[in-house]
Scaffold this motif. Structure first.
Motif, PDB file in Angstrom:
ATOM      1  N   PRO A 141      -7.448  -7.094  -8.309  1.00  0.00           N
ATOM      2  CA  PRO A 141      -6.105  -7.252  -8.885  1.00  0.00           C
ATOM      3  C   PRO A 141      -5.204  -6.183  -8.262  1.00  0.00           C
ATOM      4  O   PRO A 141      -5.575  -5.013  -8.247  1.00  0.00           O
ATOM      5  CB  PRO A 141      -6.322  -6.973 -10.377  1.00  0.00           C
TER       6      PRO A 141
ATOM      7  N   PRO B  88      -9.642   3.448   9.076  1.00  0.00           N
ATOM      8  CA  PRO B  88     -10.763   4.093   9.772  1.00  0.00           C
ATOM      9  C   PRO B  88     -10.927   3.651  11.228  1.00  0.00           C
ATOM     10  O   PRO B  88     -11.280   4.460  12.087  1.00  0.00           O
ATOM     11  CB  PRO B  88     -11.980   3.712   8.928  1.00  0.00           C
TER      12      PRO B  88
ATOM     13  N   CYS C 154      -8.272  -3.142   8.166  1.00  0.00           N
ATOM     14  CA  CYS C 154      -7.241  -4.176   8.031  1.00  0.00           C
ATOM     15  C   CYS C 154      -7.400  -5.213   9.142  1.00  0.00           C
ATOM     16  O   CYS C 154      -6.671  -6.201   9.174  1.00  0.00           O
ATOM     17  CB  CYS C 154      -5.861  -3.539   8.057  1.00  0.00           C
TER      18      CYS C 154
ATOM     19  N   CYS D 275       0.812  -1.214   0.000  1.00  0.00           N
ATOM     20  CA  CYS D 275       0.000   0.000   0.000  1.00  0.00           C
ATOM     21  C   CYS D 275       0.850   1.271   0.000  1.00  0.00           C
ATOM     22  O   CYS D 275       1.810   1.378   0.754  1.00  0.00           O
ATOM     23  CB  CYS D 275      -0.906  -0.016   1.234  1.00  0.00           C
TER      24      CYS D 275
ATOM     25  N   SER E 240     -13.928  -0.022   5.546  1.00  0.00           N
ATOM     26  CA  SER E 240     -12.957  -1.091   5.306  1.00  0.00           C
ATOM     27  C   SER E 240     -11.867  -1.050   6.370  1.00  0.00           C
ATOM     28  O   SER E 240     -11.327   0.004   6.685  1.00  0.00           O
ATOM     29  CB  SER E 240     -12.343  -0.878   3.916  1.00  0.00           C
TER      30      SER E 240
ATOM     31  N   SER F 271      -6.721  -8.847  -2.266  1.00  0.00           N
ATOM     32  CA  SER F 271      -5.940  -8.324  -3.384  1.00  0.00           C
ATOM     33  C   SER F 271      -5.026  -9.420  -3.894  1.00  0.00           C
ATOM     34  O   SER F 271      -4.202  -9.955  -3.143  1.00  0.00           O
ATOM     35  CB  SER F 271      -5.106  -7.115  -2.945  1.00  0.00           C
TER      36      SER F 271
ATOM     37  N   ALA G 200      -4.295   3.532  -7.220  1.00  0.00           N
ATOM     38  CA  ALA G 200      -4.193   2.974  -5.865  1.00  0.00           C
ATOM     39  C   ALA G 200      -4.128   4.058  -4.797  1.00  0.00           C
ATOM     40  O   ALA G 200      -3.602   5.145  -5.018  1.00  0.00           O
ATOM     41  CB  ALA G 200      -2.967   2.077  -5.768  1.00  0.00           C
TER      42      ALA G 200
ATOM     43  N   ASN H 268      -2.832  -3.280  -7.375  1.00  0.00           N
ATOM     44  CA  ASN H 268      -2.429  -2.099  -8.120  1.00  0.00           C
ATOM     45  C   ASN H 268      -0.949  -1.886  -7.832  1.00  0.00           C
ATOM     46  O   ASN H 268      -0.603  -1.512  -6.710  1.00  0.00           O
ATOM     47  CB  ASN H 268      -3.237  -0.917  -7.572  1.00  0.00           C
TER      48      ASN H 268
HETATM   49  N1  SAH Z   1      -7.092   0.717   5.996  1.00  0.00           N
HETATM   50  C1  SAH Z   1      -8.291   0.160   5.444  1.00  0.00           C
HETATM   51  C2  SAH Z   1      -8.871   0.918   4.283  1.00  0.00           C
HETATM   52  C3  SAH Z   1      -7.975   1.523   3.244  1.00  0.00           C
HETATM   53  S1  SAH Z   1      -7.407   0.634   1.875  1.00  0.00           S
HETATM   54  C4  SAH Z   1      -8.066  -1.283   5.084  1.00  0.00           C
HETATM   55  O1  SAH Z   1      -6.963  -1.777   5.241  1.00  0.00           O
HETATM   56  O2  SAH Z   1      -9.026  -1.948   4.710  1.00  0.00           O
HETATM   57  C5  SAH Z   1      -8.725  -0.052   0.967  1.00  0.00           C
HETATM   58  C6  SAH Z   1      -8.362  -1.414   0.378  1.00  0.00           C
HETATM   59  O3  SAH Z   1      -7.367  -1.317  -0.651  1.00  0.00           O
HETATM   60  C7  SAH Z   1      -7.801  -2.379   1.406  1.00  0.00           C
HETATM   61  O4  SAH Z   1      -8.339  -3.645   1.202  1.00  0.00           O
HETATM   62  C8  SAH Z   1      -6.324  -2.361   1.079  1.00  0.00           C
HETATM   63  O5  SAH Z   1      -5.684  -3.502   1.583  1.00  0.00           O
HETATM   64  C9  SAH Z   1      -6.367  -2.272  -0.416  1.00  0.00           C
HETATM   65  N2  SAH Z   1      -5.126  -1.824  -1.064  1.00  0.00           N
HETATM   66  C10 SAH Z   1      -4.201  -0.963  -0.613  1.00  0.00           C
HETATM   67  N3  SAH Z   1      -3.213  -0.804  -1.508  1.00  0.00           N
HETATM   68  C11 SAH Z   1      -3.527  -1.572  -2.562  1.00  0.00           C
HETATM   69  C12 SAH Z   1      -2.897  -1.845  -3.805  1.00  0.00           C
HETATM   70  N4  SAH Z   1      -1.744  -1.291  -4.137  1.00  0.00           N
HETATM   71  N5  SAH Z   1      -3.527  -2.709  -4.650  1.00  0.00           N
HETATM   72  C13 SAH Z   1      -4.698  -3.277  -4.314  1.00  0.00           C
HETATM   73  N6  SAH Z   1      -5.328  -3.067  -3.156  1.00  0.00           N
HETATM   74  C14 SAH Z   1      -4.752  -2.230  -2.282  1.00  0.00           C
END
Ligand code: SAH
Length: 344
Positions: free
Chosen positions: A289, A162, A194, A120, A192, A259, A333, A291
């Motif tokens: 998929p 969040p 983690c 991320c 959403s 993902s 992303a 990013n």
């Molecule tokens: N912190 C929260 C919400 C933010 S991210 C969480 O973790 O759910 C929203 C979603 O995008 C999460 O499922 C995260 O894991 C995903 N995500 C973050 N970076 C990504 C990437 N490069 N490619 C695909 N999904 C990604």
């Protein structure tokens, strides 16, 4: 004296403040509507409020209005990605997406993030600060004004965790779904996470009608640890238990986000383990998929691998969709637009 953040108040709090100023309580209704229905940009626009009260408000309160710095539009599907500047100069991102069922906005909940997920972009520089309820709301207000259409769905899936900003998130949800405000149905709000287990359990007890999305991304504790440091604190089965608890308390089906990363979590055995982990749960899996983020060397799975993964899960009777990639031609992303902006 720090000015009071009046857009973060519910009507009761606003009323209490106005009574303190020696005003009548119906003023709260009027001002609340200026803030949360008409989305004004200055106190001056409050035309049914006396000049004297306006002056008092200017001296004691602030409005929290995000400044639009950049908008990227996708030529493929019209998705719009916004870069907003906050009062203190920090930058956040939000995304507007148009679907058949309505307009959806994806908002940020923090500036940066401290969860450290390996794939991320939002977490690369750590957490700077939490967003206030008003700053979360105003992402939606500003976008709605910009587009000129009503926003019907909100997902808290932008930058930040969040449930690491719990009290402000709760306040935000109450204001957003307030019938005297934007009045977005809680069923159209998705949060959403983690997987911060105690806060997931606390949220379940609030008995809201929002959808909880859990970022799973791995079928086992061992693999999850490689991708998500939060797994050191909360073991995968604890997280699944908290999801079950959420369903029991609220009757709301959990969405799992997964993902797919080429060669990391996308083989047949992963699908089998995932199906086993979620066996018997009332849930839905969203396959995303990955990013690719330039600071990390994760690659997308082949499209055939993604289809095979989906088919395998379906064979096990699991409800699954592949998330349509929106805005593929813009910095898609989370955290990428902000990151590029700060590098320029
Ligand atoms: N912190 C929260 C919400 C933010 S991210 C969480 O973790 O759910 C929203 C979603 O995008 C999460 O499922 C995260 O894991 C995903 N995500 C973050 N970076 C990504 C990437 N490069 N490619 C695909 N999904 C990604």
């Amino acid at each position: 004296m720090d000015k009071k953040d009046m857009k973060s108040w519910n009507q009761k709090e606003l009323e209490a403040f106005l009574l303190e100023l020696g005003e009548k309580s119906f003023r709260a209704k009027q001002i609340y509507s200026w803030l949360h229905v008409k989305h004004i940009d200055s106190f001056e626009e409050m035309t049914n409020i006396s000049q004297k009260l306006k002056e008092k408000l200017v001296n004691t309160c602030k409005l929290t209005i995000l400044k639009k710095i950049e908008v990227q539009c996708s030529n493929i599907d019209g998705t719009r990605k916004y870069l907003f500047e906050l009062e203190d100069g920090n930058m956040i991102e939000s995304v507007w997406m148009h679907y058949k069922h309505g307009n959806s906005v994806c908002i940020s909940s923090q500036v940066g993030c401290r969860m450290g997920c390996r794939f991320c972009a939002s977490t690369l520089d750590g957490l700077l600060r939490n967003l206030t309820p008003a700053e979360m709301l105003d992402q939606i207000y500003q976008i709605q004004k910009d587009i000129g259409e009503r926003v019907s769905h909100v997902v808290v899936m932008g930058m930040g965790e969040p449930l690491d900003n719990y009290e402000n998130l709760l306040k935000f949800i109450q204001l957003l779904s307030d019938e005297k405000g934007l009045n977005i149905s809680q069923r159209n709000i998705t949060v959403s996470t983690c997987g911060i287990v105690p806060n997931m359990r606390q949220l379940a007890k609030e008995k809201l009608q929002i959808t909880l999305a859990l970022s799973l991304h791995a079928p086992s504790q061992k693999k999850r640890l490689l991708l998500m440091p939060v797994a050191n604190k909360y073991e995968i089965h604890q997280v699944i238990d908290a999801c079950n608890y959420y369903f029991v308390q609220t009757g709301r089906r959990i969405t799992f986000e997964y993902s797919l990363i080429g060669g990391v979590n996308d083989c047949e055995e992963d699908a089998r383990q995932l199906a086993k982990l979620l066996q018997g749960m009332n849930c839905h899996i969203n396959l995303i998929p990955i990013n690719p983020v330039k600071e990390r060397d994760f690659k997308q799975s082949q499209s055939q691998t993604i289809l095979d993964f989906k088919n395998k899960l379906e064979k096990y009777g699991i409800n699954v969709t592949i998330r349509r990639e929106m805005g593929r031609d813009i910095d898609g992303a989370c955290g990428q637009l902000r990151k590029r902006f700060s590098e320029r």
